[in-house]
Motif scaffolding. Sequence first.
Motif, mmCIF file in Angstrom:
data_model
loop_
_atom_site.group_PDB
_atom_site.id
_atom_site.type_symbol
_atom_site.label_atom_id
_atom_site.label_comp_id
_atom_site.label_asym_id
_atom_site.label_seq_id
_atom_site.Cartn_x
_atom_site.Cartn_y
_atom_site.Cartn_z
ATOM 1 N N VAL A 61 42.014 7.147 -0.271
ATOM 2 C CA VAL A 61 41.841 8.589 -0.050
ATOM 3 C C VAL A 61 40.583 8.775 0.782
ATOM 4 C CG1 VAL A 61 41.539 10.837 -1.123
ATOM 5 C CG2 VAL A 61 42.935 9.100 -2.262
ATOM 6 N N PRO A 62 40.702 9.328 1.996
ATOM 7 C CA PRO A 62 39.520 9.511 2.844
ATOM 8 C C PRO A 62 38.599 10.585 2.286
ATOM 9 C CG PRO A 62 41.428 10.555 3.836
ATOM 10 C CD PRO A 62 41.941 9.803 2.634
ATOM 11 N N THR A 86 32.403 12.788 -0.245
ATOM 12 C CA THR A 86 32.969 12.994 -1.567
ATOM 13 C C THR A 86 34.491 13.027 -1.501
ATOM 14 O OG1 THR A 86 32.904 14.398 -3.554
ATOM 15 C CG2 THR A 86 32.931 15.517 -1.417
ATOM 16 N N GLY A 87 35.122 12.698 -2.643
ATOM 17 C CA GLY A 87 36.573 12.746 -2.718
ATOM 18 C C GLY A 87 37.273 11.500 -2.231
ATOM 19 N N PHE A 88 36.535 10.380 -2.040
ATOM 20 C CA PHE A 88 37.178 9.172 -1.507
ATOM 21 C C PHE A 88 37.590 8.228 -2.630
ATOM 22 C CE2 PHE A 88 32.600 8.321 -1.502
ATOM 23 C CZ PHE A 88 32.518 7.090 -2.098
ATOM 24 N N TYR A 89 38.535 7.355 -2.312
ATOM 25 C CA TYR A 89 39.012 6.321 -3.229
ATOM 26 C C TYR A 89 39.554 5.160 -2.395
ATOM 27 C CZ TYR A 89 41.350 3.925 -7.024
ATOM 28 O OH TYR A 89 41.726 2.968 -7.928
ATOM 29 N N PRO A 90 39.279 3.902 -2.786
ATOM 30 C CA PRO A 90 38.535 3.444 -3.963
ATOM 31 C C PRO A 90 37.038 3.521 -3.737
ATOM 32 C CG PRO A 90 39.285 1.573 -2.703
ATOM 33 C CD PRO A 90 39.843 2.777 -2.008
ATOM 34 N N GLN A 149 32.448 4.069 5.910
ATOM 35 C CA GLN A 149 33.503 3.067 6.023
ATOM 36 C C GLN A 149 34.159 2.861 4.666
ATOM 37 O OE1 GLN A 149 31.258 -0.272 7.555
ATOM 38 N NE2 GLN A 149 31.555 0.360 9.678
ATOM 39 N N LEU A 150 35.488 2.945 4.632
ATOM 40 C CA LEU A 150 36.251 2.788 3.398
ATOM 41 C C LEU A 150 37.111 1.543 3.492
ATOM 42 C CD1 LEU A 150 37.016 4.080 0.655
ATOM 43 C CD2 LEU A 150 38.855 5.280 1.846
ATOM 44 N N SER A 151 37.054 0.693 2.466
ATOM 45 C CA SER A 151 37.839 -0.535 2.446
ATOM 46 C C SER A 151 39.322 -0.224 2.559
ATOM 47 C CB SER A 151 37.574 -1.302 1.146
ATOM 48 O OG SER A 151 38.380 -2.454 1.065
#
Length: 350
Positions: free
Chosen positions: A203-204, A223-227, A282-284
């Motif tokens: 989730v970006p 805010t609001g990102f996952y994982p 940066q999000l995995s």
Amino acid sequence: MSHLGQYVNSIYDFFLFCPTVKHSLKTLYTVTSGFPNLPELMISVLVDNVQAGYCDSNKTISVNHDVWKKLFKDNPGLLDLCTEQCVEIQPKHFKSRLDRIMQHFNQTEGVHILQFIEGVQLDEQSREHTLFVQCGYDGEGFMSLDLMMQTWISVKPEADAIKQDWEADKAGIGTYIHFLTQTYPAWLGMCLYHGGSFLLKTVPPSVSLLQKSPSSPVSCHATGFYPDRATMFWRKDGEELHEDVDHGEILPNHDGTFQMRVDLNISSVKPEDWRRYDCVFQLSGVEDDSVIRLDKAVIRTNWVPPSQVPAGAVIGVFVGLMLLSVCITGLFIWRKKKNNGSREIRRDVL
């Protein structure tokens, strides 16, 4: 082929066209001594560094998600790790090791912690498993297991005597290594098979710039990102900054997502140089980064310059002060008259 082996092989096809990431299954053992309010043994099972299950020697058992509840239910071996092993078998084993270390260091009292972390990491692109066993004592590195040589490696010289004790148990080392090389990869395969879509969900974030006042640091807030496998940093001319930067921790939101921030001290940044700075998130598992440029026009703040305070508010404050002054003056006159009246009454009495 065994039932566990089928899980290991099928997982590669399941993730063949997914973004390349690394998955891990870890078990953290924590043995305590001298802590009256803590169990002697606590075991946490971590999937991709997120706790999936927990148990302790006080018979507390918890599984954190429906995906992992099904996994534990379908696999008696993994469930046994968090039931019988946790409550009956492992406490004695780990407690004896902690007692031996305390004896070696002539520690008869006080609070002490022995921790083991073991597990496997899978690189989906290379399909290679990396196995590891590390041991810590009282918050410092103590020992690690060399799987190739089947020997323990002491991190500090003081652990050499303990290393000799552990290496004397050749059969125990062989059983341990077989468990790591065979069972752990199979368990990780089952984790990915049962919870693949859950683990790969991304989730970006919503990224914004915040500032309390013109002299305060500018916070880049996501805010609001996952994982929670994410990084964020400030750049200048495309190069990551390390000075004048303060990194905050990744924190959970109430809805299961996460938030984080990184602050930039702009006290020495010239106005004409603002455009040279940007914040990168940066999000995995996500190829595209979220980038926001340092720009006064997009900074969100609750601060209002004094010159921009509404005229009505100024007039209201002035009127309020005038009314307060009138009230104080009236109270003073009333008390003066009251005191004069009291004196006249006393004269009449006398």
